[in-house]
Scaffold this motif. Sequence first.
Motif, PDB file in Angstrom:
ATOM      1  N   UNK A   1     -37.129  74.711 -39.277  1.00 38.47           N
ATOM      2  CA  UNK A   1     -35.722  74.327 -39.308  1.00 38.47           C
ATOM      3  C   UNK A   1     -35.133  73.657 -38.189  1.00 38.47           C
ATOM      4  N   UNK A   2     -35.590  73.724 -36.925  1.00 37.58           N
ATOM      5  CA  UNK A   2     -35.134  73.105 -36.043  1.00 37.58           C
ATOM      6  C   UNK A   2     -35.234  71.536 -35.987  1.00 37.58           C
ATOM      7  N   UNK A   3     -34.103  71.038 -35.236  1.00 34.38           N
ATOM      8  CA  UNK A   3     -34.353  69.477 -35.225  1.00 34.38           C
ATOM      9  C   UNK A   3     -34.876  69.296 -34.057  1.00 34.38           C
ATOM     10  N   UNK A   4     -35.660  68.200 -33.813  1.00 37.40           N
ATOM     11  CA  UNK A   4     -36.144  67.611 -32.651  1.00 37.40           C
ATOM     12  C   UNK A   4     -35.758  66.209 -32.550  1.00 37.40           C
ATOM     13  N   UNK A   5     -35.339  65.895 -31.228  1.00 36.44           N
ATOM     14  CA  UNK A   5     -35.053  64.543 -31.020  1.00 36.44           C
ATOM     15  C   UNK A   5     -36.011  63.787 -30.109  1.00 36.44           C
ATOM     16  N   UNK A   6     -36.636  62.834 -30.640  1.00 36.11           N
ATOM     17  CA  UNK A   6     -37.682  62.052 -29.808  1.00 36.11           C
ATOM     18  C   UNK A   6     -37.408  60.803 -29.291  1.00 36.11           C
ATOM     19  N   UNK A   7     -37.059  60.498 -28.033  1.00 34.63           N
ATOM     20  CA  UNK A   7     -36.504  59.348 -27.482  1.00 34.63           C
ATOM     21  C   UNK A   7     -37.924  58.506 -27.140  1.00 34.63           C
ATOM     22  N   UNK A   8     -38.276  57.349 -27.758  1.00 31.64           N
ATOM     23  CA  UNK A   8     -39.609  56.708 -27.289  1.00 31.64           C
ATOM     24  C   UNK A   8     -39.439  55.716 -26.359  1.00 31.64           C
ATOM     25  N   UNK A   9     -38.048  55.667 -25.769  1.00 30.40           N
ATOM     26  CA  UNK A   9     -37.716  54.473 -24.843  1.00 30.40           C
ATOM     27  C   UNK A   9     -36.988  55.422 -23.821  1.00 30.40           C
ATOM     28  N   UNK A  10     -37.490  56.631 -23.056  1.00 31.45           N
ATOM     29  CA  UNK A  10     -36.723  57.289 -22.267  1.00 31.45           C
ATOM     30  C   UNK A  10     -36.272  56.581 -20.908  1.00 31.45           C
ATOM     31  N   UNK A  11     -36.837  55.428 -20.739  1.00 29.77           N
ATOM     32  CA  UNK A  11     -36.480  54.544 -19.477  1.00 29.77           C
ATOM     33  C   UNK A  11     -35.691  53.578 -19.777  1.00 29.77           C
ATOM     34  N   UNK A  12     -35.005  53.445 -21.086  1.00 31.74           N
ATOM     35  CA  UNK A  12     -34.358  52.304 -21.477  1.00 31.74           C
ATOM     36  C   UNK A  12     -32.925  52.972 -21.763  1.00 31.74           C
ATOM     37  N   UNK A  13     -31.994  52.085 -21.619  1.00 34.02           N
ATOM     38  CA  UNK A  13     -30.519  52.324 -22.399  1.00 34.02           C
ATOM     39  C   UNK A  13     -30.411  51.366 -23.344  1.00 34.02           C
ATOM     40  N   UNK A  14     -30.665  51.723 -24.523  1.00 33.05           N
ATOM     41  CA  UNK A  14     -30.683  51.201 -25.691  1.00 33.05           C
ATOM     42  C   UNK A  14     -29.438  50.201 -25.984  1.00 33.05           C
ATOM     43  N   UNK A  15     -28.370  51.054 -25.841  1.00 27.88           N
ATOM     44  CA  UNK A  15     -26.954  50.334 -25.957  1.00 27.88           C
ATOM     45  C   UNK A  15     -26.661  48.986 -25.082  1.00 27.88           C
ATOM     46  N   UNK A  16     -26.999  49.359 -23.771  1.00 24.07           N
ATOM     47  CA  UNK A  16     -26.936  48.159 -22.809  1.00 24.07           C
ATOM     48  C   UNK A  16     -27.878  47.019 -23.282  1.00 24.07           C
ATOM     49  N   UNK A  17     -29.112  47.536 -23.478  1.00 19.18           N
ATOM     50  CA  UNK A  17     -29.994  46.426 -24.011  1.00 19.18           C
ATOM     51  C   UNK A  17     -29.424  45.774 -25.070  1.00 19.18           C
ATOM     52  N   UNK A  18     -28.773  46.057 -26.195  1.00 22.40           N
ATOM     53  CA  UNK A  18     -28.345  45.397 -27.501  1.00 22.40           C
ATOM     54  C   UNK A  18     -27.119  44.664 -27.036  1.00 22.40           C
ATOM     55  N   UNK A  19     -26.372  45.116 -26.035  1.00 21.21           N
ATOM     56  CA  UNK A  19     -25.157  44.605 -25.868  1.00 21.21           C
ATOM     57  C   UNK A  19     -25.516  43.324 -24.847  1.00 21.21           C
ATOM     58  N   UNK A  20     -26.657  43.265 -24.090  1.00 21.26           N
ATOM     59  CA  UNK A  20     -26.971  42.380 -23.469  1.00 21.26           C
ATOM     60  C   UNK A  20     -27.694  41.209 -24.149  1.00 21.26           C
ATOM     61  N   UNK A  21     -28.331  41.608 -25.330  1.00 22.94           N
ATOM     62  CA  UNK A  21     -28.816  40.724 -26.074  1.00 22.94           C
ATOM     63  C   UNK A  21     -27.858  39.948 -27.066  1.00 22.94           C
ATOM     64  N   UNK A  22     -26.859  40.610 -27.270  1.00 16.26           N
ATOM     65  CA  UNK A  22     -25.792  39.959 -28.128  1.00 16.26           C
ATOM     66  C   UNK A  22     -25.358  38.661 -27.239  1.00 16.26           C
ATOM     67  N   UNK A  23     -25.308  39.065 -26.057  1.00 21.66           N
ATOM     68  CA  UNK A  23     -24.689  37.844 -25.121  1.00 21.66           C
ATOM     69  C   UNK A  23     -25.528  36.649 -24.914  1.00 21.66           C
TER      70      UNK A  23
END
Length: 207
Positions: free
Chosen positions: A99-121
């Motif tokens: 019943x517990x939830x697990x969060x699995x980050x498969x990009x632990x060394x990346x900041x996805x938000x910053x990556x996507x903002x960079x791609x937008x530019x």
Amino acid sequence: TCESLVIATGGLSIPTMGATAFGYRVAEQFGLKVLPTRAGLVPFTLQPELKEQLAPLSGISCPVDVQCHDQHFREPMLVTHRGLSGPAMLQISSFWEPGDSLAINLLPACNIRDDLLGLRKTRPQSTIANYLTQHFATFDNFLKCVRKTAEVTLGDVDTRQLSSKTMAVLERPNLYFIGEVVDVTGHLGGHNFQWAWASGVAAGNSA
């Protein structure tokens, strides 16, 4: 009858190798508290839909950061034909309950938000799908635990009833419990073997 008795019968981890509840029954016979047992250091199986989606990745390992409640591990994860394994998943399984939830980050060394903002530019026509072709994704709450291939048993004889120096029962100083039959579980990397050997030496020197 005997002068000293050391119970070193292990937990319930691998029944095919002879693991039984004998040690727990002995503890209860002498009035000791045995904590509820469950599997620890186990792989996870996936829900059928997600297992089918990840089937082409079977055999692939990648570094992840997996979290359950306030525990997290940053270690490799292995995709198998049944689900998810590897050090990260085995470690977190000891803190996971149905019943517990697990969060699995498969990009632990990346900041996805910053990556996507960079791609937008830099590449405004790029899509998230394009980004994910270069990386994996983050997902959670798709897992259920498989209880058949546990490496250790969580729970067992409550340590508060034992001497931490000799492993003897406090109220019965000639009765000892050691190893996996005791409620002590370590991380991967030999810690559980070390506990078995160290507790055995402690009891042996005393008994």
